[in-house]
Design a protein around this motif. Structure first.
Motif: not given
Lengths: 261, 394
Positions: B282-300
């Motif tokens: 529950t204590a993991n408040k993280v905005p999207i820009q840090f959660n999913n930086p470009p290239g971290y997850a695959s294109v798919e």
């Protein structure tokens, strides 16, 4: 019109196949897109094609152009396009670059401008002007999407993308664009530390512009950039952000024509 | 056949882990991210120092009651006060006697000097007289900013750093040369060399079936965190399939699972402890820009996310009951905990290591120690009776 020997909308340079839009006739104009992705058919390309032979390739990693593992830097892109100029023996080329495409254009011009007649930079990045503790550009990878849109557009409403209306192919291109921008831009952030010292090598007419409301690459940065290139002019385009070619296409085309005719 | 049976584990091992959180934060509405940008003026060094000593005491206690030890590291976050896990591992190497010391893991995609990582691990391996187990991790997406690490091409960097570290550990006849895409050295010759030969055991974290193949190829331990019944089975099956495809031996001691675990005297006490452990989730408040930086997850994966599919660690439902049902939390009385683990174990085809996320947030020292003691006395002996080699095939 130059025969680019296109095959299904792609041209071959070495072993690499580039997606390209090739349209119009007249003086050749090589258009290098920015980090947001390739210019779409029906955009300012159509208007420019009424006066120029427009060649608008998609950089490796963006859109539908594959990226071989050895292409990782803007420097690599600059050599790729130098090869393109050589391969088709293009002369008297107007080189237009947007954002990181502008950076690429500058990297080309400092290396060899013998095939170029003019350099046009639109919200171009590529050099470090501020001191080590001052960002030249906001850290676009560390700010939320809505804040980013507010910085990038004069009218942020134009930045809204409804992903549900996009096809899988469009979503894939969107994801590839985002990833490739990070690859080329991450570090050093949006610049080549060596480039500023090489700007004196640009000996062709140069025009710099940016959107008057550009919050990513500020007018002050663009003006400073122009000041480092001998004889470069600087203009702003009213009511436009980082992509005047999208937000104010007519004003952008007018700016291009005002410098080239 | 006999050879590997003798060299590998035959009983399940359990590892005590705390992420060493700094939980004394302002109300969540007052900050927009617990990671990357939370100002460190919130960190009170006096409270922090007390917490460090307390967390070390808990690891030492784990050693005393027969549990092994796991530490990790994160950067620029209140969720983990240990941005330099090798230092913590060095302290524990001296302060503990028997426990194996797992660092899961070294963020070698973000560490710019892999040779230094090889040196750190070799040094602690010597101080501990060969108790070190070295994890390599890609790191969660929010680690990117802290190290300015390019999020594109992380997989390649991980394996290149890995190759360099293994070579540094196993080269004993003077310097070697390494000039590659990411790392440049001309005189690699680490002192000391590792205590264990040829080198400490290696673990690698796995988040998806696709990422586990290379770990399986190397016969390293694959560890997965909070992936629940179905995802864990997919990942473990992918590991087993890869070994089968290679016609290579397999033992369940190559697989590890991490869950939130609290064992009480009664179900009520166990559930109460688990509710405090849920701070992890529950204590993991993280905005999207840090959660999913470009290239971290695959294109798919990004395409799927844009089409509103769930990303990793987006639990959605935070109720204890649901999380227990999903195999993300094991909690209750010793009987209940044992049954939950046994059921999970059966579903995923077995595994050899249980990573106990046994302290979090406001679970106080006494409560933490009680949960550990109850597990060690009442649950662990029964887990040791599971025959983890049962599914072995060649």
């Amino acid at each position: 019109m130059t025969d680019l020997k296109l095959h299904e909308g792609r041209l071959k340079i070495g072993g690499l196949e580039l997606e390209v839009i090739h349209k119009g006739s007249g003086q050749p104009m090589l258009l290098l897109h920015g980090g947001g992705g390739p210019l779409q058919p029906g955009s300012v390309i159509d208007q420019l094609a009424e006066r120029f032979e427009v060649i608008a390739p998609t950089h490796p990693g963006f859109g539908n152009t594959a990226r071989p593992a050895h292409i990782t830097k803007v420097d690599d892109l600059s050599y790729l396009y130098l090869d393109l100029l050589d391969q088709y023996d293009l002369q008297d080329v107007i080189l237009v670059g947007f954002s990181i495409g502008g950076w690429t254009a500058v990297e080309i011009a400092v290396k060899n401008s013998s095939r170029l007649s003019r350099l046009m930079m639109v919200g171009a990045v590529g050099i470090k002007q501020g001191d080590r503790e001052t960002r030249d550009f906001p850290d676009m990878f560390a700010i939320p999407p809505d804040e980013l849109a507010a910085l990038a557009f004069h009218d942020p409403a134009k930045a809204q993308i409804d992903f549900s209306t996009l096809s899988d192919e469009q979503l894939t291109a969107f994801a590839r664009n985002r990833e490739s921008l990070a690859l080329y831009a991450w570090e050093p952030y949006l610049h080549n530390p060596k480039l500023k010292q090489r700007l004196h090598r640009i000996q062709i007419p140069t025009n710099v512009c940016c959107g008057a409301s550009d919050g990513l690459v500020s007018p002050a940065y663009s003006e400073g950039y122009a000041g480092l290139i001998a004889g470069a002019t600087f203009d702003t385009i009213a009511e436009a952000g980082h992509a005047p070619q999208m937000e104010q296409p007519q004003r952008f085309v007018d700016w291009v024509l005002s410098k080239t005719t | 056949m006999l050879h590997w049976l003798l060299t590998e584990e035959r009983v399940m091992r359990s590892w005590f882990f705390t992420e060493t959180a700094y939980p004394y934060l302002p109300p969540e509405e007052e900050f927009d991210s617990i990671r990357v940008k939370l100002p460190n003026q919130i960190f009170d060094p006096k409270k922090g120092a007390d917490l460090y000593h307390r967390y070390i005491d808990e690891w030492v206690h784990a050693d005393e009651i027969g549990l092994d030890i796991m530490v990790n590291e994160h950067h620029q976050t209140a969720t983990c006060m240990d941005p330099a896990a090798p230092i913590m591992l060095g302290i524990l190497a001296r302060e503990t006697k028997n426990a194996k010391l797992l660092l899961l893991g070294n963020p070698i995609v973000n560490r710019r000097d892999p040779v230094r990582v090889a040196e750190e691990m070799a040094m602690v391996d010597n101080i501990s007289r060969g108790r070190v187990v070295v994890g390599f991790v890609r790191g969660v997406p929010y680690e990117i900013s802290a190290m300015n690490s390019n999020p594109v091409g992380m997989h390649e960097r991980l394996w290149e750093a890995h190759d360099l570290i293994i070579k540094a550990w196993t080269t004993h006849d003077g310097p070697f040369n390494w000039e590659s895409e990411h790392f440049h050295y001309r005189q690699v010759n680490i002192w000391p060399r590792p205590y264990q030969a040829p080198h400490p055991p290696v673990w690698i974290t796995a988040l998806s079936p696709g990422s586990v193949a290379r770990t399986a190829e190397k016969n390293y331990v694959a560890a997965t965190f909070l992936t629940g019944f179905e995802k864990t089975r997919e990942i473990f099956d992918a590991y087993r399939s890869k070994r089968a495809e290679m016609k290579a031996s397999f033992n369940n001691d190559r697989l590890a699972y991490a869950a939130l675990i609290y064992t009480g005297e009664t179900d009520e006490e166990g559930f109460a402890g688990a509710r405090k452990l849920m701070w992890y989730i529950t204590a993991n408040k993280v905005p999207i820009q840090f959660n999913n930086p470009p290239g971290y997850a695959s294109v798919e994966a990004n395409v799927a996310m844009m089409k509103n599919a769930k990303g990793p660690y987006m639990f959605g439902d935070f109720s204890l009951e649901t999380l227990i049902e999903q195999g993300i939390i094991f909690a209750g009385s010793p009987d209940t905990v044992y049954k939950q683990i046994k059921k999970f174990y059966g579903h995923v085809g077995g595994f050899g290591h249980l990573l106990i996320m046994g302290q979090a947030g406001f679970l106080e020292h006494d409560e933490t120690v009680k949960g550990m003691d109850m597990f060690a006395k009442e649950v662990y002996p029964r887990l040791k009776e599971l025959n983890i080699t049962a599914e072995t095939e060649v």
